[in-house]
Design a protein around this motif. Structure first.
Motif, PDB file in Angstrom:
ATOM      1  N   TYR A   1       0.858  -1.182   0.000  1.00 58.15           N
ATOM      2  CA  TYR A   1       0.000   0.000   0.000  1.00 58.15           C
ATOM      3  C   TYR A   1       0.898   1.236   0.000  1.00 58.15           C
ATOM      4  CZ  TYR A   1      -3.854  -3.059   1.440  1.00 58.15           C
ATOM      5  OH  TYR A   1      -4.789  -4.050   1.503  1.00 58.15           O
ATOM      6  N   ARG A   2       0.626   2.192  -0.898  1.00 56.71           N
ATOM      7  CA  ARG A   2       1.341   3.461  -0.918  1.00 56.71           C
ATOM      8  C   ARG A   2       0.346   4.536  -0.488  1.00 56.71           C
ATOM      9  NH1 ARG A   2       3.708   2.490  -7.020  1.00 56.71           N
ATOM     10  NH2 ARG A   2       5.041   0.691  -6.526  1.00 56.71           N
ATOM     11  N   VAL A   3       0.580   5.090   0.692  1.00 63.89           N
ATOM     12  CA  VAL A   3      -0.404   5.983   1.294  1.00 63.89           C
ATOM     13  C   VAL A   3       0.169   7.390   1.445  1.00 63.89           C
ATOM     14  CG1 VAL A   3      -2.036   6.270   3.195  1.00 63.89           C
ATOM     15  CG2 VAL A   3      -1.190   3.980   2.627  1.00 63.89           C
ATOM     16  N   HIS A   4      -0.590   8.381   1.013  1.00 65.38           N
ATOM     17  CA  HIS A   4      -0.251   9.769   1.293  1.00 65.38           C
ATOM     18  C   HIS A   4      -1.473  10.435   1.911  1.00 65.38           C
ATOM     19  CE1 HIS A   4      -2.141  10.170  -2.742  1.00 65.38           C
ATOM     20  NE2 HIS A   4      -2.572  11.321  -2.260  1.00 65.38           N
ATOM     21  N   MET A   5      -1.287  11.630   2.399  1.00 62.13           N
ATOM     22  CA  MET A   5      -2.379  12.324   3.065  1.00 62.13           C
ATOM     23  C   MET A   5      -2.698  13.612   2.322  1.00 62.13           C
ATOM     24  SD  MET A   5      -2.904  13.060   7.139  1.00 62.13           S
ATOM     25  CE  MET A   5      -1.624  14.301   7.286  1.00 62.13           C
ATOM     26  N   ASP A   6      -3.902  13.699   1.788  1.00 65.52           N
ATOM     27  CA  ASP A   6      -4.343  14.918   1.122  1.00 65.52           C
ATOM     28  C   ASP A   6      -4.614  16.005   2.158  1.00 65.52           C
ATOM     29  OD1 ASP A   6      -4.276  13.806  -1.442  1.00 65.52           O
ATOM     30  OD2 ASP A   6      -6.284  12.968  -1.227  1.00 65.52           O
ATOM     31  N   ARG A   7      -4.515  17.243   1.717  1.00 68.14           N
ATOM     32  CA  ARG A   7      -4.808  18.343   2.637  1.00 68.14           C
ATOM     33  C   ARG A   7      -6.302  18.512   2.844  1.00 68.14           C
ATOM     34  NH1 ARG A   7       0.178  19.675   0.553  1.00 68.14           N
ATOM     35  NH2 ARG A   7      -0.666  19.849  -1.545  1.00 68.14           N
ATOM     36  N   TYR A   8      -7.093  18.052   1.877  1.00 66.93           N
ATOM     37  CA  TYR A   8      -8.549  18.186   1.981  1.00 66.93           C
ATOM     38  C   TYR A   8      -9.225  16.864   1.638  1.00 66.93           C
ATOM     39  CZ  TYR A   8      -7.644  23.217   2.088  1.00 66.93           C
ATOM     40  OH  TYR A   8      -7.184  24.449   2.426  1.00 66.93           O
TER      41      TYR A   8
END
Length: 297
Positions: A63-70
């Motif tokens: 799993y490649r996970v990033h965090m969006d600002r919104y």
């Protein structure tokens, strides 16, 4: 027992992306993780999921996970402006096509056959269709841009609407779905007819939306560059370049709209041509692999 969430703390400490091997995630994704049907293409992605601001791309092994600002469900406009500016979408789409095509051409014969999901003939045909569409789009962009908006797009909407209506008529035994398809198809077909008449108006609307999108993305991105210069997860120069490029396109949308349209259509034609070319190359490799395996068997 470990969940995917238990490996995501680094995202709250300034890390842009966390890569989590599937082998260490012993619990399945919970119901809060919703499959996302619309995403910017990412290499090797087989599925994409969102949970609030978390955005996970699933590959075969990780799993490649990033965090969006919104969160796109709660604030879709700011998500589009800040997390998915058009230039970033174009860049990542072209990068994905190139990486996927390059990896496809490097597979060995046995791996090609093991990974094959459709016959080489179907890939070759689809690649040829994409090449033809890309070539037509490029020619129209170079010589008759108006035809794209006055004829091509309205025709596509009208055709899609008629096909949806035909699907509904052919599925009369499933009345609730058939009626919905007929209504949606009729609305799309009607919209296609309207677009033939009012193509100048909807083109102006598209340019207005693009201008607002570009300027909004530029302002948000450049403000972040100057406020968080030393803690940008994507790097100072990359983020600064993204903001400046969005600003330049916004100015272009206002001052030279015809040139902007031609530029964007050329980029679209290039993406379609790249996709078709790599599909043809992959199909050619699959065909050779099949012949080698047949000769060896």
């Amino acid at each position: 027992m470990s969940t995917l969430e238990s490996y995501l703390d680094a995202l709250h400490q300034g890390v842009f992306q966390v890569v989590v091997p599937k082998a260490v995630v012993t619990e399945p994704l919970g119901p809060d993780w919703k499959r996302s049907p619309i995403n910017v293409p990412s290499p090797e992605t087989v599925a994409s999921y969102r949970k609030g601001q978390y955005h996970a791309h699933e590959t075969v092994s990780e799993y490649r996970v990033h965090m969006d600002r919104y969160d796109p469900e709660k604030n879709p406009i700011m998500h589009l402006v800040d997390d998915a500016p058009l230039l970033l979408m174009i860049h990542e789409t072209m990068e994905t096509i190139f990486v996927t095509g390059r990896d496809a051409t490097r597979r060995g014969p046995r791996q090609r056959l093991a990974d094959q999901q459709m016959s080489w003939r179907l890939r070759m045909g689809l690649g040829a269709v994409l090449l033809a569409i890309g070539a037509v789009l490029l020619l129209l962009t170079l010589y008759e841009t108006v035809a794209v908006f006055a004829v091509l797009l309205p025709s596509f909407v009208l055709l899609f609407g008629l096909l949806t209506m035909i699907k509904g008529v052919r599925q009369r035994d499933r009345k609730e779905h058939a009626d919905g398809d007929i209504v949606r198809g009729g609305m799309l077909a009607g919209a296609g007819i309207v677009l033939f008449v009012l193509w100048e108006l909807y083109l102006l609307l598209i340019l207005l939306i693009l201008a607002v999108w570009f300027f909004s993305s530029a302002v948000v991105t450049l403000l972040r560059v100057f406020r968080k210069r030393g803690s940008l997860t994507t790097g100072f120069w990359y983020t600064f370049g993204l903001g400046v490029s969005s600003l330049a396109l916004g100015v272009l949308a206002v001052t030279l709209p015809e040139e902007l349209v031609e530029l964007l259509l050329s980029l679209l034609a290039g993406i379609v041509l790249m996709s078709g070319g790599f599909l043809v190359l992959d199909a050619y490799g699959l065909r050779n692999a099949a012949r080698l395996m047949g000769a060896g068997g």
